[in-house]
Write a protein that holds these residues in place. Structure first.
Motif, PDB file in Angstrom:
ATOM      1  N   TYR A  38       0.667  -1.450   0.007  1.00  0.00           N
ATOM      2  CA  TYR A  38      -0.096  -0.079  -0.194  1.00  0.00           C
ATOM      3  C   TYR A  38       0.858   1.391  -0.087  1.00  0.00           C
ATOM      4  O   TYR A  38       0.152   2.296  -0.129  1.00  0.00           O
ATOM      5  N   THR A  43       3.562   9.544  -8.934  1.00  0.00           N
ATOM      6  CA  THR A  43       2.284   9.040  -8.826  1.00  0.00           C
ATOM      7  C   THR A  43       1.482  10.307  -9.603  1.00  0.00           C
ATOM      8  O   THR A  43       0.642  10.097 -10.410  1.00  0.00           O
ATOM      9  N   PRO A  78       4.616   2.525  -4.812  1.00  0.00           N
ATOM     10  CA  PRO A  78       3.968   2.372  -6.090  1.00  0.00           C
ATOM     11  C   PRO A  78       4.131   1.348  -7.127  1.00  0.00           C
ATOM     12  O   PRO A  78       5.256   0.916  -6.982  1.00  0.00           O
ATOM     13  N   ASN A  79       3.066   1.116  -7.752  1.00  0.00           N
ATOM     14  CA  ASN A  79       3.562  -0.109  -8.764  1.00  0.00           C
ATOM     15  C   ASN A  79       4.538   0.053  -9.682  1.00  0.00           C
ATOM     16  O   ASN A  79       5.433  -0.624 -10.117  1.00  0.00           O
ATOM     17  N   ASN A 121      -2.603   3.027  -4.736  1.00  0.00           N
ATOM     18  CA  ASN A 121      -2.520   1.710  -4.836  1.00  0.00           C
ATOM     19  C   ASN A 121      -3.734   0.701  -4.826  1.00  0.00           C
ATOM     20  O   ASN A 121      -3.841  -0.161  -5.409  1.00  0.00           O
ATOM     21  N   LYS A 133       2.473  -5.090  -7.994  1.00  0.00           N
ATOM     22  CA  LYS A 133       1.691  -5.708  -6.868  1.00  0.00           C
ATOM     23  C   LYS A 133       1.808  -7.388  -7.109  1.00  0.00           C
ATOM     24  O   LYS A 133       1.744  -7.791  -6.183  1.00  0.00           O
ATOM     25  N   THR A 153      -1.703   5.239  -0.655  1.00  0.00           N
ATOM     26  CA  THR A 153      -2.518   3.905  -0.440  1.00  0.00           C
ATOM     27  C   THR A 153      -3.721   3.920  -1.318  1.00  0.00           C
ATOM     28  O   THR A 153      -4.224   3.079  -2.005  1.00  0.00           O
TER      29      THR A 153
END
Ligand code: FAD
Length: 479
Positions: free
Chosen positions: A187, A306, A190-191, A268, A196, A265
Motif C-alpha cells: 500500500y 504518482t 507504487p506499482n 495503490n 503488486k 494508499t
C-alpha cells in the motif's frame, strides 16, 4: 574463472532498458525492463570477484553477491537463485527497490573508474527467472512442531520472520490490520517501482506453505497483545511506523492538503481494482490539478511520480535543502526529473493560502548554514524571500513516526525510546516483555525493506532459541 569474470576491463556497464519517460507517464507499470539472458551473463561477468567483497559487506543481508554473479555469468541460474535466496526472503523485491546506489553498487570497487556491476538488476533477473521456472518453493517444513508464534504485521519484517519460523516447523500466525499482506510493499510503494503481483504471489506461496494470515485484525482493537502472548509461545511485533509528521503553519487544515501515505494508499488500492472514494471524488486524485509535494525523501518521490501518472497539470517538489542533500535515492530523483517533475530546491513552506480549499503554497528560500552536531548543514530561512506556488493539491511527505504502541496495545510495560520506537535487547531482539520480540521500522524508525527483512530473519532465530529454551525448562520442571 579468469576468462569468464573480471570483464569490467572490456565490457561497459549496461542497465536493462528503461521505458521512455513519455510512455512511463501514461501508466503505472514498472519502468525497468528485464535483462536478456546474454546481457545478464555479460553484466555479471564484469564482477571483479574481490577477496573482500564490499558489496556483500555493505548489504544489510550480507548477500553472497560475488558468488551469484559468477553463477549467472556461467549460466547456472538455478544455483544462482539458490544462493541469492539463502540470505534473502525477497530477492526479487530487493532487486527492484533497494537503493543499490547507497548499498551494494555504491560500494562496488570498480564503481569509480568503470561503473559498478549492475547488481540489483541481476538479482531481479535471477529471481524473476526462478519464478518463471517454478524454482521458488512455498515454505513447507519437513516436520511440524506443536509450538506456535504470533506475528503482528505482514510487512517485510513480519513476513521474513514468518517464513523462517515456518521452515523450522512452527505454527505461524500473522495478524495484520490491513486487508492484504505486504505492509508498505503493497500500500505504500507504487506499482512503477514494485508491481503488486510480485508481492501477491509471495502471499499465495506463504499460505500454501501453511502460514496462517489473520487479516483486518488490529492488535489493540480486535485482540490484545496479552491474548496473543497467552495463545502463542512467542510474539513478534513488526508493525512499522505510520504516524505522519505534520507541521504548524497558517492554513494547514485547508481541504486539498493530504498526507502522503493516504494519497499513495488510495492510488495503490485503485491499482488493485478497488473502487476508492477519494479517487472518484478527487480528494486523492491529482488528475487535472497543480500539485505541490512537500518533502525530499523516497515517499515524496513516489508522490510526485504518482501525480504525474494521474494526469496532474503540473507537479512541483518543494524541498528545504538542495539536491545534493536530498535523503531520497538519487536514482529516483533522476527518474522524477525525466518524467517532468519540477524541483524547488532550498524552499520551505510558510503558509497555505486559500479560502474554501488550498490554492497556493507560500514558501521562503532557505540557506544551508553550518553543520549541526549530527554533521548535517542547518537550514535557515532567508528574510524577504517569500514566493507563492499555485496548488490545487498539496501532499505532505515529511516522514513518519511510530504510533504510541504502549497505549495502542494497552501495555505500559512495553518500553520505547525517546523517538517512540520499541526498545529491544539488540542481541536477542526481545523487548522487556518475556517472549515478545520486535523487528523492522518499529525498532529502527522509518528505514528500508532490506533492513526489515534482516531484522525479521534475525528475530526468527532468537525466537526459535527462546522457544527451545522455554520448552527445555518446562520439560525439566515436569520431570
Ligand atoms: P511495514 O511494511 O510498515 O509493515 C507493518 C505492517 O504492520 C503493516 O501491514 C500494518 O498494517 C501492520 N500493523 C501496524 N499496526 C498494526 C496493529 N496494531 N495490528 C495489526 N497490524 C498492524 N524501502 C525500500 O527499501 N525501498 C523503497 O523504494 C521504499 N519506498 C518506500 C516508499 C514509501 C511511500 C514508504 C512509506 C516507504 C518506503 N520504503 C522503501 C520503506 C519500507 O517500505 C519500510 O522500511 C518497510 O516496509 C518496513 O517494513 P516493516 O515490516 O517494518 O513495516
Amino acid at each position: 574463472m579468469a576468462d569468464r569474470m573480471l570483464q569490467f576491463v572490456r565490457l561497459d556497464q549496461h542497465q536493462p532498458d528503461k521505458r521512455p519517460a513519455t510512455a512511463r507517464r501514461e501508466d503505472f507499470a514498472e519502468i525497468y525492463q528485464e535483462f536478456a539472458p546474454q546481457a545478464a551473463a555479460a553484466q555479471s561477468s564484469r564482477c571483479s570477484q574481490c577477496g573482500v567483497p564490499f558489496c556483500q559487506v555493505h548489504c544489510p543481508l550480507n548477500n553472497n553477491i560475488p558468488d551469484w554473479l559468477k553463477l549467472t555469468a556461467e549460466g547456472r541460474l538455478e544455483e544462482a537463485y539458490e544462493v541469492a535466496a539463502a540470505t534473502n526472503t525477497f530477492p526479487e523485491i530487493c532487486g527492484r527497490i533497494c537503493p543499490q546506489d547507497r548499498l551494494c553498487e555504491g560500494n562496488c570497487v570498480i564503481e569509480k573508474d568503470f561503473g559498478s556491476v549492475t547488481i540489483g538488476s541481476v538479482e531481479k533477473y535471477i529471481t524473476d527467472t526462478a519464478w518463471e521456472n517454478g524454482w521458488v518453493k512455498a515454505p513447507k517444513p519437513r516436520r511440524e512442531l506443536a509450538q506456535s508464534v504470533g506475528i503482528i504485521g505482514a510487512g517485510p519484517g513480519g513476513l521474513a520472520a514468518a517464513e523462517r519460523l515456518r521452515m523450522r516447523g512452527y505454527q505461524v500466525h500473522v495478524y495484520d490490520r490491513y486487508d492484504r499482506v505486504g505492509g508498505l510493499m503493497i500500500y505504500g510503494i507504487p506499482n512503477f517501482k514494485l508491481e503488486k503481483e510480485v508481492v501477491l504471489r509471495r502471499w499465495k506461496q506463504f499460505e500454501e506453505g501453511g502460514i496462517q494470515f489473520h487479516l483486518n485484525v488490529a492488535v489493540g482493537r480486535d485482540i490484545t497483545l496479552e491474548e496473543l502472548r497467552v495463545k502463542h509461545d512467542a510474539v513478534l511485533i513488526a508493525t512499522g511506523v505510520y504516524k505522519a509528521r505534520d507541521m504548524a503553519a497558517p492554513g494547514i487544515g485547508l481541504p486539498g492538503i493530504v498526507p502522503a501515505l493516504d494519497y499513495l494508499t488510495a492510488s495503490n488500492r485503485a491499482g488493485l481494482g478497488e473502487n476508492v472514494p477519494g479517487m472518484a471524488s478527487g480528494t486523492m486524485n491529482a488528475a487535472g490539478k497543480r500539485v505541490v509535494v512537500i518533502g525530499g525523501g523516497d515517499t515524496a518521490m513516489d508522490c510526485v511520480r504518482t501525480a504525474v501518472r494521474q494526469g496532474a497539470t503540473s507537479v512541483t517538489c518543494l524541498y528545504r535543502r538542495d539536491k545534493a542533500n536530498m535523503p531520497g535515492s538519487m536514482r529516483e530523483v533522476y527518474n522524477a526529473e525525466e518524467e517532468g517533475v519540477t524541483f524547488e530546491w532550498l524552499g520551505a513552506p510558510e503558509a497555505f493560502l486559500g479560502d474554501a480549499a488550498v490554492t497556493a503554497v507560500r514558501a521562503h528560500r532557505m540557506h544551508l548554514g553550518l553543520p549541526d552536531a549530527t554533521g548535517r548543514q542547518q537550514v535557515q530561512a532567508i528574510p524577504g524571500s517569500s514566493f507563492d506556488l499555485p496548488a490545487d493539491l498539496v501532499i505532505m511527505a515529511l516522514g513518519f513516526d511510530p504510533e504510541d504502541l504502549p497505549k495502542a496495545f494497552n501495555e505500559p510495560a512495553l518500553p520505547v525510546t525517546k523517538w517512540g520506537t520499541l526498545k529491544v535487547d539488540h542481541r536477542t531482539m526481545m523487548t522487556a516483555l518475556p517472549g515478545v520480540f520486535a523487528a523492522g521500522d518499529i525498532v529502527r524508525g522509518a528505514s528500508l525493506v532490506v533492513w526489515a527483512i534482516r531484522d525479521g530473519r534475525d528475530a526468527a532465530e532468537t525466537m526459535h532459541s527462546y522457544i527451545e529454551q522455554k520448552s527445555a525448562a518446562l520439560a525439566v520442571a515436569a520431570e
